[in-house]
Design an enzyme around this catalytic site. Structure first.
Site, mmCIF file in Angstrom:
data_model
loop_
_atom_site.group_PDB
_atom_site.id
_atom_site.type_symbol
_atom_site.label_atom_id
_atom_site.label_comp_id
_atom_site.label_asym_id
_atom_site.label_seq_id
_atom_site.Cartn_x
_atom_site.Cartn_y
_atom_site.Cartn_z
ATOM 1 N N ARG A 21 -13.095 9.071 -20.751
ATOM 2 C CA ARG A 21 -11.948 8.922 -19.847
ATOM 3 C C ARG A 21 -11.742 10.198 -19.024
ATOM 4 N NH1 ARG A 21 -7.432 11.514 -18.505
ATOM 5 N NH2 ARG A 21 -7.105 12.068 -20.689
ATOM 6 N N ASP A 22 -11.298 11.274 -19.663
ATOM 7 C CA ASP A 22 -11.011 12.513 -18.923
ATOM 8 C C ASP A 22 -12.299 13.084 -18.343
ATOM 9 O OD1 ASP A 22 -9.653 14.731 -17.958
ATOM 10 O OD2 ASP A 22 -8.546 15.071 -19.801
ATOM 11 N N HIS A 213 -4.462 19.096 -26.351
ATOM 12 C CA HIS A 213 -5.476 18.652 -25.369
ATOM 13 C C HIS A 213 -5.715 19.839 -24.439
ATOM 14 C CE1 HIS A 213 -6.972 15.404 -22.467
ATOM 15 N NE2 HIS A 213 -6.676 16.372 -21.612
ATOM 16 N N CYS A 246 -8.636 16.505 -13.918
ATOM 17 C CA CYS A 246 -7.742 15.512 -13.324
ATOM 18 C C CYS A 246 -7.761 15.707 -11.818
ATOM 19 C CB CYS A 246 -6.327 15.701 -13.877
ATOM 20 S SG CYS A 246 -5.131 14.617 -13.109
HETATM 21 P P1 HMG Z 1 2.279 3.247 -7.668
HETATM 22 O O1 HMG Z 1 1.588 3.185 -6.353
HETATM 23 O O2 HMG Z 1 3.611 3.900 -7.721
HETATM 24 O O3 HMG Z 1 2.382 1.786 -8.320
HETATM 25 O O4 HMG Z 1 1.278 3.953 -8.673
HETATM 26 P P2 HMG Z 1 3.157 0.499 -7.849
HETATM 27 O O5 HMG Z 1 3.803 -0.077 -9.063
HETATM 28 O O6 HMG Z 1 4.013 0.796 -6.657
HETATM 29 O O7 HMG Z 1 1.986 -0.506 -7.382
HETATM 30 C C1 HMG Z 1 1.213 -0.263 -6.225
HETATM 31 C C2 HMG Z 1 -0.079 -1.076 -6.300
HETATM 32 O O8 HMG Z 1 -0.869 -0.606 -7.391
HETATM 33 C C3 HMG Z 1 0.162 -2.550 -6.561
HETATM 34 O O9 HMG Z 1 -0.895 -3.265 -5.903
HETATM 35 C C4 HMG Z 1 -0.016 -2.680 -8.031
HETATM 36 O O10 HMG Z 1 -0.356 -3.964 -8.451
HETATM 37 C C5 HMG Z 1 -1.134 -1.690 -8.285
HETATM 38 P P3 HMG Z 1 -0.633 -4.161 -4.600
HETATM 39 O O11 HMG Z 1 0.404 -5.151 -5.012
HETATM 40 O O12 HMG Z 1 -0.117 -3.176 -3.540
HETATM 41 O O13 HMG Z 1 -1.979 -4.732 -4.283
HETATM 42 N N1 HMG Z 1 -1.075 -1.179 -9.671
HETATM 43 C C6 HMG Z 1 -2.079 -1.300 -10.568
HETATM 44 N N2 HMG Z 1 -3.315 -1.800 -10.471
HETATM 45 C C7 HMG Z 1 -4.082 -1.754 -11.600
HETATM 46 N N3 HMG Z 1 -3.654 -1.233 -12.767
HETATM 47 C C8 HMG Z 1 -2.435 -0.711 -12.894
HETATM 48 C C9 HMG Z 1 -1.588 -0.742 -11.758
HETATM 49 N N4 HMG Z 1 -0.335 -0.306 -11.536
HETATM 50 C C10 HMG Z 1 -0.026 -0.574 -10.273
HETATM 51 N N5 HMG Z 1 -2.028 -0.212 -14.055
HETATM 52 C C11 HMG Z 1 0.490 4.575 -10.846
HETATM 53 C C12 HMG Z 1 1.688 4.455 -9.933
HETATM 54 C C13 HMG Z 1 0.889 5.493 -11.987
HETATM 55 C C14 HMG Z 1 0.123 3.192 -11.343
HETATM 56 C C15 HMG Z 1 -0.697 5.180 -10.038
HETATM 57 O O14 HMG Z 1 -0.280 6.380 -9.422
HETATM 58 C C16 HMG Z 1 -1.908 5.454 -10.896
HETATM 59 O O15 HMG Z 1 -2.581 4.548 -11.341
HETATM 60 N N6 HMG Z 1 -2.204 6.729 -11.149
HETATM 61 C C17 HMG Z 1 -3.334 7.116 -11.987
HETATM 62 C C18 HMG Z 1 -3.172 8.516 -12.392
HETATM 63 C C19 HMG Z 1 -4.287 8.916 -13.307
HETATM 64 O O16 HMG Z 1 -4.994 8.113 -13.880
HETATM 65 N N7 HMG Z 1 -4.436 10.253 -13.429
HETATM 66 C C20 HMG Z 1 -5.435 10.827 -14.304
HETATM 67 C C21 HMG Z 1 -5.107 10.638 -15.751
HETATM 68 S S1 HMG Z 1 -3.824 11.731 -16.352
HETATM 69 C C22 HMG Z 1 -4.690 13.143 -16.851
HETATM 70 O O17 HMG Z 1 -5.847 13.286 -16.574
HETATM 71 C C23 HMG Z 1 -3.974 14.167 -17.679
HETATM 72 C C24 HMG Z 1 -4.363 14.080 -19.174
HETATM 73 O O18 HMG Z 1 -5.752 14.228 -19.340
HETATM 74 C C25 HMG Z 1 -3.628 15.175 -19.959
HETATM 75 C C26 HMG Z 1 -3.793 16.565 -19.334
HETATM 76 O O19 HMG Z 1 -4.925 17.037 -19.209
HETATM 77 O O20 HMG Z 1 -2.758 17.117 -18.967
HETATM 78 C C27 HMG Z 1 -3.945 12.726 -19.776
HETATM 79 MG MG MG Z 2 -6.844 16.101 -19.428
#
Ligand code: HMG
Ligand code: MG
Length: 290
Positions: A21-22, A213, A246
């Site tokens: 994933r990450d 993490h 990220c």
């Molecule tokens: P948003 O744009 O605010 O969502 O995104 P929305 O509810 O307004 O929906 C907009 C569109 O997205 C819609 O589609 C939804 O259906 C679709 P449309 O109707 O316009 O065609 N949608 C989705 N589609 C598939 N799966 C879903 C989903 N949700 C909405 N689950 C949201 C908000 C959070 C969903 C978006 O910004 C997003 O997906 N972000 C991903 C962020 C991410 O994955 N970042 C990396 C992981 S975090 C990380 O790495 C840190 C960590 O490792 C710890 C650390 O190191 O600190 C964990």
């Molecule tokens: Mg991370």
């Protein structure tokens, strides 16, 4: 909902592999489905108790993991291994339940700016968004990990106070998360900063139940892990070969390498049960790509 015996707290080391994933979410090159499946299947043979398989997030935001459902359906699950997925909202949870994820991870931050960039919500909005996610997961018998990003520093706000992290931890525990995961997103922490952080968090949750993490941008992640172990932390995330990052944390390097964590703890005489040669077999699956 409580963690199952193999997931529950103990005084033993517990490593979670977040490479699929990450590790892969930030790579410019899309990794083919077959390679991901081979990578995870090889990881499953290494003795790791937990593997983060992917995420059910917006595919246009993280295209690298858009095939997480297919990955779940193709991997060969091994008994005793927990296969988890990141979910940002109810839609993500629904997909994770269809994929039979053993655990789901919600994710927010101790920094408003990072939350805004990463999940397009304020911290408060993210917690509200998570309430039905935690309820739905628990109804399905699935435990929930709650990530807090930027526990030491934020790419947009600089150093983050431990009190801000503690506040988010309290809010996540209040909505029922089963496990806290402290994300050092930028990989810049010094051991004394980790110590100060854990002194705060240890007041709300036994440290052996809290996951650390660590990313490793400035080369101190292992020193931080060592300090955390001395303070009672037993659960660590790592990524094979130190892949990871990220897209919303520019400049941050990958996660601390799982192999390095294994060497660190084995060198200290701790029982680890993760075979380094098997981890090497797994990361070799990615040779053609990286
Ligand atoms: P948003 O744009 O605010 O969502 O995104 P929305 O509810 O307004 O929906 C907009 C569109 O997205 C819609 O589609 C939804 O259906 C679709 P449309 O109707 O316009 O065609 N949608 C989705 N589609 C598939 N799966 C879903 C989903 N949700 C909405 N689950 C949201 C908000 C959070 C969903 C978006 O910004 C997003 O997906 N972000 C991903 C962020 C991410 O994955 N970042 C990396 C992981 S975090 C990380 O790495 C840190 C960590 O490792 C710890 C650390 O190191 O600190 C964990
Ligand atoms: Mg991370």
């Amino acid at each position: 909902m409580t963690l199952s015996p193999e997931q529950s707290s103990s005084d033993r080391l517990h490593l979670c592999e977040v490479g699929p994933r990450d590790g892969l979410q930030n790579e410019s090159e899309l990794v083919p489905l077959e390679t991901k499946v081979a990578f995870i299947d090889a990881l499953s043979l290494s003795g790791l108790p937990e593997i983060e398989v992917g995420s059910f997030v917006r595919p246009d935001v993280i295209p690298q993991l858009a095939d997480t459902a297919e990955v779940f359906s193709r991997i060969q699950r091994r008994d005793g291994v927990v296969y988890s997925a990141l979910v940002p909202n109810e839609r993500g949870l629904e997909a994770a339940l269809v994929a039979s994820a053993d655990k789901v991870s919600i994710f927010t931050a101790a920094s408003e700016s990072f939350a805004g960039h990463n999940i397009r919500a304020s911290i408060e909005e993210s917690i509200e968004r998570f309430v039905p996610v935690v309820e739905g997961a628990h109804r399905a018998g699935v435990p929930v990990r709650g990530y807090v990003s930027c526990v030491v520093a934020c790419p947009y706000e600089g150093r983050i106070a431990p009190s801000a992290v503690l506040d988010v931890c309290h809010r996540l525990l209040a909505i029922g998360v089963d496990e806290l995961d402290l994300g050092e997103t930028l990989g810049v922490a010094r051991p004394e900063e980790i110590e100060e952080l854990l002194e705060h968090v240890g007041g709300v949750r036994p440290l052996e139940e809290v996951v650390l993490h660590l990313h490793d941008t400035e080369g101190r992640a292992l020193a931080c892990a060592r300090r955390a172990w001395d303070l009672g932390t037993r659960r660590f995330d790592g990524s094979c070969r130190g892949l990871g990052g990220c897209p919303f944390a520019p400049g941050a390097a990958g996660n601390v390498a799982t192999e390095s964590l294994v060497r660190l703890f084995e060198g200290m005489g701790e029982t680890c049960d993760v075979a380094l040669d098997r981890l090497n077999d797994a990361s070799r699956m990615l040779d053609e790509i990286f």
